[in-house]
Design a protein around this motif. Sequence first.
Motif, PDB file in Angstrom:
ATOM      1  N   PRO A  40      38.243  37.821  21.624  1.00 27.83           N
ATOM      2  CA  PRO A  40      39.490  37.301  21.036  1.00 27.83           C
ATOM      3  C   PRO A  40      39.479  37.238  19.514  1.00 27.83           C
ATOM      4  O   PRO A  40      40.548  37.217  18.892  1.00 27.83           O
ATOM      5  CB  PRO A  40      39.615  35.907  21.654  1.00 27.83           C
ATOM      6  N   GLU A  41      38.290  37.225  18.878  1.00 26.15           N
ATOM      7  CA  GLU A  41      38.257  37.236  17.411  1.00 26.15           C
ATOM      8  C   GLU A  41      38.850  38.524  16.838  1.00 26.15           C
ATOM      9  O   GLU A  41      39.164  38.597  15.643  1.00 26.15           O
ATOM     10  CB  GLU A  41      36.825  37.100  16.896  1.00 26.15           C
ATOM     11  N   ALA A  42      39.008  39.541  17.693  1.00 33.55           N
ATOM     12  CA  ALA A  42      39.552  40.819  17.229  1.00 33.55           C
ATOM     13  C   ALA A  42      41.074  40.867  17.289  1.00 33.55           C
ATOM     14  O   ALA A  42      41.659  41.909  16.947  1.00 33.55           O
ATOM     15  CB  ALA A  42      38.966  41.963  18.060  1.00 33.55           C
ATOM     16  N   ASP A  43      41.738  39.779  17.689  1.00 31.29           N
ATOM     17  CA  ASP A  43      43.206  39.800  17.755  1.00 31.29           C
ATOM     18  C   ASP A  43      43.858  40.221  16.438  1.00 31.29           C
ATOM     19  O   ASP A  43      44.814  41.007  16.445  1.00 31.29           O
ATOM     20  CB  ASP A  43      43.730  38.431  18.190  1.00 31.29           C
ATOM     21  N   PRO A  44      43.382  39.734  15.270  1.00 31.06           N
ATOM     22  CA  PRO A  44      44.007  40.179  14.015  1.00 31.06           C
ATOM     23  C   PRO A  44      43.833  41.668  13.736  1.00 31.06           C
ATOM     24  O   PRO A  44      44.551  42.222  12.895  1.00 31.06           O
ATOM     25  CB  PRO A  44      43.277  39.343  12.950  1.00 31.06           C
ATOM     26  N   LEU A  45      42.901  42.315  14.427  1.00 29.56           N
ATOM     27  CA  LEU A  45      42.655  43.742  14.196  1.00 29.56           C
ATOM     28  C   LEU A  45      43.550  44.631  15.052  1.00 29.56           C
ATOM     29  O   LEU A  45      43.616  45.842  14.825  1.00 29.56           O
ATOM     30  CB  LEU A  45      41.193  44.082  14.502  1.00 29.56           C
ATOM     31  N   VAL A  94      55.486  43.941  21.870  1.00 30.05           N
ATOM     32  CA  VAL A  94      54.990  42.909  22.771  1.00 30.05           C
ATOM     33  C   VAL A  94      53.641  42.418  22.258  1.00 30.05           C
ATOM     34  O   VAL A  94      52.791  43.237  21.875  1.00 30.05           O
ATOM     35  CB  VAL A  94      54.848  43.467  24.207  1.00 30.05           C
ATOM     36  N   PRO A  95      53.387  41.103  22.235  1.00 28.70           N
ATOM     37  CA  PRO A  95      52.078  40.608  21.790  1.00 28.70           C
ATOM     38  C   PRO A  95      50.955  41.134  22.679  1.00 28.70           C
ATOM     39  O   PRO A  95      51.106  41.241  23.899  1.00 28.70           O
ATOM     40  CB  PRO A  95      52.202  39.087  21.907  1.00 28.70           C
ATOM     41  N   ALA A  96      49.851  41.468  22.050  1.00 30.96           N
ATOM     42  CA  ALA A  96      48.638  41.884  22.766  1.00 30.96           C
ATOM     43  C   ALA A  96      47.496  40.992  22.310  1.00 30.96           C
ATOM     44  O   ALA A  96      47.337  40.731  21.098  1.00 30.96           O
ATOM     45  CB  ALA A  96      48.314  43.343  22.503  1.00 30.96           C
ATOM     46  N   GLU A 385      38.391  57.937  13.500  1.00 36.08           N
ATOM     47  CA  GLU A 385      38.627  57.486  12.133  1.00 36.08           C
ATOM     48  C   GLU A 385      39.305  56.132  12.172  1.00 36.08           C
ATOM     49  O   GLU A 385      40.100  55.846  13.078  1.00 36.08           O
ATOM     50  CB  GLU A 385      39.505  58.486  11.368  1.00 36.08           C
ATOM     51  N   VAL A 386      39.007  55.297  11.184  1.00 39.29           N
ATOM     52  CA  VAL A 386      39.656  54.002  11.047  1.00 39.29           C
ATOM     53  C   VAL A 386      40.353  53.951   9.698  1.00 39.29           C
ATOM     54  O   VAL A 386      39.933  54.616   8.744  1.00 39.29           O
ATOM     55  CB  VAL A 386      38.642  52.844  11.174  1.00 39.29           C
ATOM     56  N   PRO A 387      41.445  53.194   9.577  1.00 41.14           N
ATOM     57  CA  PRO A 387      42.180  53.148   8.304  1.00 41.14           C
ATOM     58  C   PRO A 387      41.391  52.429   7.227  1.00 41.14           C
ATOM     59  O   PRO A 387      40.542  51.569   7.525  1.00 41.14           O
ATOM     60  CB  PRO A 387      43.461  52.398   8.667  1.00 41.14           C
ATOM     61  N   PRO A 388      41.668  52.755   5.971  1.00 42.57           N
ATOM     62  CA  PRO A 388      40.950  52.083   4.868  1.00 42.57           C
ATOM     63  C   PRO A 388      41.151  50.575   4.849  1.00 42.57           C
ATOM     64  O   PRO A 388      40.329  49.844   4.319  1.00 42.57           O
ATOM     65  CB  PRO A 388      41.549  52.745   3.611  1.00 42.57           C
ATOM     66  N   GLY A 389      42.245  50.103   5.438  1.00 40.74           N
ATOM     67  CA  GLY A 389      42.525  48.665   5.405  1.00 40.74           C
ATOM     68  C   GLY A 389      41.747  47.849   6.401  1.00 40.74           C
ATOM     69  O   GLY A 389      41.882  46.618   6.423  1.00 40.74           O
ATOM     70  N   ALA A 390      40.932  48.477   7.214  1.00 38.12           N
ATOM     71  CA  ALA A 390      40.145  47.726   8.192  1.00 38.12           C
ATOM     72  C   ALA A 390      39.119  46.859   7.485  1.00 38.12           C
ATOM     73  O   ALA A 390      38.537  47.265   6.470  1.00 38.12           O
ATOM     74  CB  ALA A 390      39.453  48.689   9.153  1.00 38.12           C
TER      75      ALA A 390
END
Length: 796
Positions: A40-45, A94-96, A385-390
Motif C-alpha cells: 500500500p505504500e506504493a499508492d502514490p506511485l 477509478v481509484p486504484a 522504462e520508468v518516467p524521470p518523475g519517479a
Amino acid sequence: MTGTEPLLLGVRHHGPGSARAVRAALAAARPQVVLIEGPPEADPLIPLAADEDMRPPVALLAHAVDEPGRSAFWPLAEFSPEWVAIRWALEHGVPARFIDLPATHTLAWGREEKDTSETPDAEGEPTGEKRQPDPTAPDTPSDPDTPSGPDIRVDPLAVLAETAGYDDPERWWEDVVEHQGAGERDPFAPFTALEEAMGALRETYGAGGHDRDLVREAYMRLQVRAAQREFEDDVAVVCGAWHVPALRQRTAVAADRALLKGLPKVKAELTWVPWTHRRLSRAGGYGAGIDSPGWYGHLFAAPDRPVERWMTKVAGLLREEDRIVSPAHVIEAVRLAETLAVMRGRPLAGLGETTDAIRAVMCEGSDVPLSLVRDRLVVGDVLGEVPPGAPAVPLQRDLDRQQRRLRLKPEALERELELDLRKETDAARSRLLHRLRLLAVEWGEPIASRGSTGTFRETWRLRWEPELAVRVAEAGVWGTTVLAAATAKAEADAIGAQSLADVTALAEHCLLAELPDTLPVVMRILADRAALDTDVGHLAQALPALVRSLRYGDVRGTDTGALTEVAAGLAERIFVGLPPACTALDADAAEEMRRHVDAVHGAVGLLGDAGGETSDLSGRWRAVLRTLSARDTVPGVIRGRAVRLLLDGGELGPDEAARLMGLVLSPGTPPADAAAWIEGFVGGGGGLLLVHDERLLGLVDAWLTGVPAEAFTDVLPLLRRTFSAYEPGVRRTLGELVRRGPGKQTGAVATAVGISGFGAELDAGRADAVVPVLRLMLGLDDLAGNSDNELVGVAG
C-alpha cells in the motif's frame, strides 16, 4: 455487480489469459474502486503508470531506508493482470489501491534469518527478491516437493495440472485458460471456476505451507472491508487466485487485527524501476512463475492467429541471422504445429508444438538456432522504462543525468562498447563506468580490446540488470552524486584494505575513475603499508598495478608524480629482497615466485620508460636477474626464467645461454631439477626460441633422450605441462625439427637446403618495410603524416 460481496478476481500473476479476463470483467462490472495485491505504500506511485514514458516490464522496488540492501521487488509486465487493472482504473478515473501487507513489515519480518534465496509464490505472485531474507515475501516457494517446517509447500497450479492428467503446469494453464478465450461469453465465468478450484485446494491443504499468507490475507480482508464501507460495496479485488477463498471467508475483525499485532517494522521507501523479461523467467535466475515471458507477451498482444504471427516473428529472427527461411517454411511450420496440437489433444498449438515445428521445419532438426529463438523470443531481452518523475535516491538521479548526457542508455541486451580515451565523450564514459565499479554497480565489465593493446583504448561489456537499482540505492549512503559517492567509498576501502596489493589495486581504480581527491589519501596509506611490509611476494604483487596506473595516468593527463616515487621505492626493495627470498623454496612456492619475477620484469620495463628517477631501474633489475641465474640455491624454474629474460633482453648472448643450459642439462644434475630449469627457460612462449635456435633445441633433445627410464616418469608431467602450452604450429615445427635431428642443419646449411624461415643473415630491406606499420601501432606517427615512400614500403 451486487452490493453485498466484493468482486474477487483471482488471477495467475503474469498470465495473459488472466489479464484479458480481468480487463473484460472490469469493463462489465465497472466498480467504483479497484483493489490490487501489492504494497500500500506504493499508492502514490500508481498515477505514474499513465505516464507516456512508463513502459513495462517494470517493478515496484521497496528498500529499507537504513539498509538499502534489504529490498523487495513486485514485477509487472504488460500482460500482468495487476498492470491491466491499474491501467483500466486510470483510464476510467477509478481509484486504484494496493492492499497487501505493507512493505514496512515485509522488509522487517525475518530480519535475522540467513536464507537469502529468492523464490516464486504459490501461483507466481509479484515477488520480493532479497539479499536479506523476507518471511512475508509477496512470493514464497512453489515447489510441492520441498518441505518447509512441519508443512509441505503446495504449488496450486502443479496440483491442478496433475489432477487433470498433465505433467506440465504451464501446458495445463495454456489449455484451460490461454487457449479457451477466457471471458469472451461470461466475463466472470473464469474467475468463478478458478475460485472453486482454489477453494477445494484450501480445504484440502489449508495454508499449503504458506503460513505467512495467513497474515497477509488478514490485512487484505481489513482493507477490503474498509473499501466496502467507503464505496458502498462497489469494490473489485485483483489478487492471486490462491488468496480468493481466504478473502471470501467471513472472519471477525478482531481476529484479523490480532494476527497483525506486534509485527516488526522498518522505514521503507518505494519507487518504480525498469524490469526485464529475462528477470520474469526462471531461466534468468529470478523465479516469477513463468518460463516464457516473451511467448506470454506475444499471446497477450496477438490474441487472434497467435501461431501464424509467432512463426512470422521466428522467421524474421532467423533471417537476421542469415538463415534461409522462406514464407513456405512459415506456412509449413504453422501446419505442422496445428497437426501436432490435434494429435496431442490440445485445443490450440502451444509453445511446445510451435517449438517442435520450428525445430523440424526452420532449423532442420538442430537445437543450435532453436536456442537463439528461445533466448531472443521465448524469453526475450525487453527492458522497461520508468518516467524521470519517479521517486529515486539522489545518486540514481545523478546517474540518470549522466547516462542521458553521455548517450549511454541502459539496455537489457548484452553489448560491447569500444572507447577511445583520446575523445572527451569516451573518456567521460570510461570514468563513469569505473566509478560505478568502485561502488559495486557492475553495469559494465572491462574486457580485452580487439586489435589494440594501447592504453588509449578500452572495451566494455555492458548489460543492465534490474538488481543494479538496489546496488545504486545501497551506494547512495556514500554520496548524492556518482563522483562524491565513489570518492567516499574509495577512501573507506583504502583505510580498510587488508593487504598492500589491495591498496595498489585501489590506487589503479582511482586513476581509472579519475578521483583526484581520493588519490592523495590512497597514496599516503600505500606508502605507509609499503614501508611496513617486508614480504617480497606482497611487494611484487603490488608493483605491476602501480606501473599500470602510471600508464593510465599518462593517457588521462593525471599527475602521477607521487605514484612514480612509490613505485620506484617498491622496485628498489624488491631488488634487494628478491634473491634471498628465492632460496629454500618447494615446488609450489618456486612456481609462485617465478610468476612474481615475470610480473616484476614487465613492470620494470614499463617503469624504466618513465625516465627521471626510474631511468636506471632496468640496469639494476638486470643485475638481480644475473644473480638469480647463477645461484645454485635458487630453484631451477626461477634460474631458467632469469636466463630466458636476460636472453630476450639482449643482455645474454646465445652462446652464453647455450653454455648455461648445457651445464644444467649435464648428467650430474638430477632430472627433476633439469626439467624445472627447462620449464622456466622455455615456458611462456619459449617454443619459438627453440624453433629459431636449434642449438638449444639440440641440448634439450639430447638431455631428454638421456634421462634414465626410472626418472622419466617423474619429469614427464612437468615437461608435458611446459610443451602443451605451445601453439599447435610451434609444436608441429618442433616435431619436424626433432625428426630430422636438431642442430644438423643450421645457418647457411639450412638456407642452402631451402628450409623456410632460416637465413644466413638479417634481411634489412624486409625488416625496414614493417617499421612504418609498427610506428602506427605504437601511436608514434599519425597516418596522415606518413610519406608516400613509407606507405609504399608498407605495401611492399
